[in-house]
Write an enzyme that holds these catalytic residues in place. Structure first.
Site, mmCIF file in Angstrom:
data_model
loop_
_atom_site.group_PDB
_atom_site.id
_atom_site.type_symbol
_atom_site.label_atom_id
_atom_site.label_comp_id
_atom_site.label_asym_id
_atom_site.label_seq_id
_atom_site.Cartn_x
_atom_site.Cartn_y
_atom_site.Cartn_z
ATOM 1 N N GLY A 15 0.831 -1.201 0.000
ATOM 2 C CA GLY A 15 0.000 0.000 0.000
ATOM 3 C C GLY A 15 0.867 1.253 0.000
ATOM 4 N N LYS A 36 -0.513 -9.960 -0.122
ATOM 5 C CA LYS A 36 -1.103 -11.303 0.038
ATOM 6 C C LYS A 36 -2.128 -11.609 -1.037
ATOM 7 C CE LYS A 36 -4.242 -9.895 3.713
ATOM 8 N NZ LYS A 36 -4.672 -10.189 5.070
ATOM 9 N N ALA A 47 -8.895 4.838 -0.940
ATOM 10 C CA ALA A 47 -9.002 6.153 -0.284
ATOM 11 C C ALA A 47 -9.558 7.155 -1.277
ATOM 12 C CB ALA A 47 -7.640 6.584 0.221
ATOM 13 N N GLY A 50 -8.345 12.331 0.452
ATOM 14 C CA GLY A 50 -7.072 12.943 0.131
ATOM 15 C C GLY A 50 -6.065 12.849 1.259
ATOM 16 N N GLU A 121 -12.071 18.933 5.402
ATOM 17 C CA GLU A 121 -12.796 17.787 5.959
ATOM 18 C C GLU A 121 -13.003 18.012 7.449
ATOM 19 O OE1 GLU A 121 -10.442 14.368 4.833
ATOM 20 O OE2 GLU A 121 -11.479 14.202 2.919
ATOM 21 N N HIS A 243 -16.516 4.910 10.194
ATOM 22 C CA HIS A 243 -16.833 5.997 9.254
ATOM 23 C C HIS A 243 -18.337 6.178 9.266
ATOM 24 C CE1 HIS A 243 -17.114 8.489 5.735
ATOM 25 N NE2 HIS A 243 -15.796 8.601 5.740
ATOM 26 N N ARG A 289 -15.518 12.520 13.124
ATOM 27 C CA ARG A 289 -16.242 11.310 12.716
ATOM 28 C C ARG A 289 -16.925 10.571 13.848
ATOM 29 N NH1 ARG A 289 -11.903 8.957 8.452
ATOM 30 N NH2 ARG A 289 -12.488 10.469 6.892
ATOM 31 N N HIS A 350 -13.819 1.528 10.004
ATOM 32 C CA HIS A 350 -13.080 2.199 8.941
ATOM 33 C C HIS A 350 -11.577 2.267 9.177
ATOM 34 C CE1 HIS A 350 -12.548 4.851 5.603
ATOM 35 N NE2 HIS A 350 -12.147 5.862 6.342
ATOM 36 N N ARG A 385 -8.635 9.420 15.001
ATOM 37 C CA ARG A 385 -7.882 9.916 13.839
ATOM 38 C C ARG A 385 -8.628 11.057 13.160
ATOM 39 N NH1 ARG A 385 -7.913 8.203 7.776
ATOM 40 N NH2 ARG A 385 -10.065 7.773 8.299
ATOM 41 N N SER A 390 -4.136 9.892 7.899
ATOM 42 C CA SER A 390 -3.587 8.528 7.870
ATOM 43 C C SER A 390 -2.676 8.300 6.669
ATOM 44 C CB SER A 390 -4.705 7.499 7.875
ATOM 45 O OG SER A 390 -5.766 7.940 7.084
#
Ligand SMILES: Cc1cc2nc3c(=O)[nH]c(=O)nc-3n(C[C@H](O)[C@H](O)[C@H](O)COP(=O)(O)OP(=O)(O)OC[C@H]3O[C@@H](n4cnc5c(N)ncnc54)[C@H](O)[C@@H]3O)c2cc1C
Length: 537
Positions: A15, A36, A47, A50, A121, A243, A289, A350, A385, A390
């Site tokens: 990732g 995997k 995602a 952003g 956000e 989320h 959130r 999430h 978070r 992230s």
């Protein structure tokens, strides 16, 4: 036949974190990056919103730090937050240099001279989210993957599921170093032995532990469980972010409706059209959130409804289509035209805020073993978070881990004489139904008992059940050949137990951890750090 392979650096995970690390290391190192499944199967690809960074001239590092600390409900480590934010601009600059096609500014807001569009956000007091329309993760992933493919020193190995880490301690040798990993090659069915001077866990989060999740199927906490078994501490695993807005539709498997919709004015409504966020928080739809997810959960339980609605239909249709092409298209596939009608939404698991305890260079408690990205616990997120921090954490810590590896290369030689995986005592399973059944049971009781609102009794019930499952899985693991499903179930059950233990240790409600038995905040904010029994040999 199983194989023995040698790499200077073994990166488990392809990732944002794993690819950034591989690309940042010098090209004279032999690097392997494992996935995997297919390379794109992590959360990064999905995602939407952003990456948060201080880019606009009217924004400041202090402001981003303060917003993060506020969202984290007193539990962020301020040095980790400052470190991350201070390195945000250079991380974005690096992504731009790699060629990530971030959305350019179209002059519709004050951008302070910055060439790229910045959105806002929940929890952020400035526009500071750089994005590629509403498919930022895919844009980043595709660019970094293409770059990695151009590097002849990096091997990309798909369909390789790491089973466990190899450490000096496990082999009964002197020292505490990680020497490599046993990895199931899903093409041959054999477990190979990967020798490495440095091993990086970049395996993503563990949201699959819950029945409803926005995460792809592989988010099973493999890195957290492997690190725990290798003797690493884990931290703050009770903080699971839900989320607030996943698409609620019988055919839509975990499709998230990005928070940026609320950033651009979308409103949450009950089935009768009434707004409810103003009753819960003065920041209304832009509250963090956890507050929005709890408000939705509360309204759904109060009214016995299956979902609430997110409405952006009051904005011009062209604006909606331009800013949210992915959400627009995906909803249209399910017969919902978001320019005309509200979107049915529910909360879903999430993000895993806790993880493997690491320092600013991503170093874990085991020498030579690093954890970066969602699998790590750096102290950045605290009890909650903040949106888009992230991905930033993936880039900043991958780059600092790479620098640390380079600084220590001269001290570490290639491990030798690692034993092959022993499969002599196991047979093929004829009872795969047990694995499927245990998966379902685990994810359902985690949702019911360790979800958005918790109680001590529910946690005790979950603990009892997870112990039974772990015993059954251990027996299965000792007798049958490993498969990806078994590896994941074993890890999920391990991480579930750690989450439950962490939640039981916290005798307060803070950030994402909310329990009816301890609804108040304790005066002192403390991390929940769990230490494995084999940590201090
Ligand atoms: C739908 C969605 C939207 C999001 N939107 C945003 C956003 O807008 N902004 C933001 O900042 N964050 C967002 N997030 C969170 C963010 O995407 C993730 O935290 C981040 O991408 C994690 O990256 P990673 O590199 O740590 O792991 P991932 O991208 O999850 O990659 C994990 C990798 O590890 C591999 N792996 C796992 N276990 C094993 C094993 N045992 N053996 C071998 N390989 C293994 C997987 O195959 C995969 O390649 C979103 C998450 C989701 C799910």
């Amino acid at each position: 036949m199983s194989q023995h392979l040698q790499h200077d650096v073994l990166v488990i995970g392809s990732g944002a974190a794993g690819l950034t690390l591989a690309l940042t290391l010098p090209d004279n190192l032999r690097i392997a990056v494992l996935s995997k499944g297919e390379l794109a199967n992590g959360s990064t690809y999905w995602a939407q919103g952003g990456v948060a960074a201080v880019l606009d001239h009217s924004d400041t590092i202090d402001s981003h730090v303060d917003d993060t600390l506020n969202a984290g409900a007193g539990l962020c480590r301020e040095d980790a937050v400052r470190f991350t934010v201070e390195h945000s601009r250079e991380a974005i600059q690096w992504l731009i240099e790699q060629g990530v096609p971030f959305t350019r500014d179209d002059g519709d807001h004050e951008d302070g001279g910055f060439d790229f569009h910045l959105t806002r956000e929940g929890g952020h007091s400035h526009r500071r989210i750089i994005h590629a329309a509403d498919a930022t993760g895919a844009a980043i992933f595709n660019t970094l993957l293409e770059r990695t493919r151009q590097r002849s020193n990096v091997e990309l190995l798909e369909q390789r599921a790491a089973v466990d880490l190899i450490t000096e301690r496990k082999l009964g040798r002197e020292g505490r170093r990680c020497l490599g990993a046993y990895v199931l090659n899903r093409m041959t069915g054999e477990v190979d032995t990967h020798h490495a001077r440095f091993v990086i866990l970049a395996t993503g989060g563990a949201a699959k532990v819950y029945l409803y999740t926005s995460n792809p199927d592989g988010a099973c906490g493999d890195g957290i469980a492997m690190a725990w078994r290798a003797g690493c501490r884990v931290g703050n695993l009770e903080f699971n972010q839900f989320h607030p807005t996943c698409l609620y539709h019988p055919q839509a498997k975990s499709f998230l409706i990005t928070e940026a919709l609320r950033g651009e004015g979308a409103l949450l409504r009950l089935p009768n059209g009434e707004r409810f966020m103003p009753r819960f928080d003065p920041r209304e739809e832009l509250a963090p959130r956890d507050i929005v997810a709890r408000a939705i959960d509360h309204e759904m339980k109060r009214l016995g409804i299956d979902c609430v609605y997110l409405d952006i239909s009051h904005k011009p249709a062209e604006f909606v289509k331009n800013h949210f092409p992915t959400v627009y298209q995906r909803c249209l596939e399910f017969g919902i035209d978001i320019t005309q009608q509200p979107i049915p939404v529910v909360p879903a698991a999430h993000y895993t805020c806790g993880g493997v305890v690491v320092d600013q260079a991503g170093r874990s408690d085991v020498e030579g073993l690093y954890a970066i990205g969602e699998t790590s616990f750096t102290g950045l997120h605290g009890a909650n978070r903040m949106a888009s921090n992230s991905l930033l954490e993936c880039f900043v810590y991958a780059r600092s881990a790479a620098a640390d590896i380079v600084a220590n290369l001269h001290r570490v030689t290639m491990p030798t004489d690692l034993p092959s995986w022993d499969a002599s005592q196991v047979t093929d399973s004829d009872e795969d139904v047990i694995i499927a059944h245990n998966w379902d049971e685990l994810r359902r009781f985690m949702w019911d008992y360790v979800g958005i609102v918790r109680t001590t009794k529910r946690l005790q019930r979950a603990q009892h059940r997870v112990r039974l499952l772990l015993d059954e899985i251990d027996e299965f693991y000792s007798n049958y050949k490993v498969s990806r499903d078994l590896i994941e179930l074993r890890n999920l059950a391990q991480v579930a137990e750690l989450m439950i233990l962490s939640a039981m240790e916290r005798k307060e409600s803070r950030g994402l951890h909310y329990t009816l038995d301890y609804p108040d905040l304790l005066p002192e904010a403390l991390d929940t750090i769990l230490q494995p029994a084999n940590a201090d040999d």
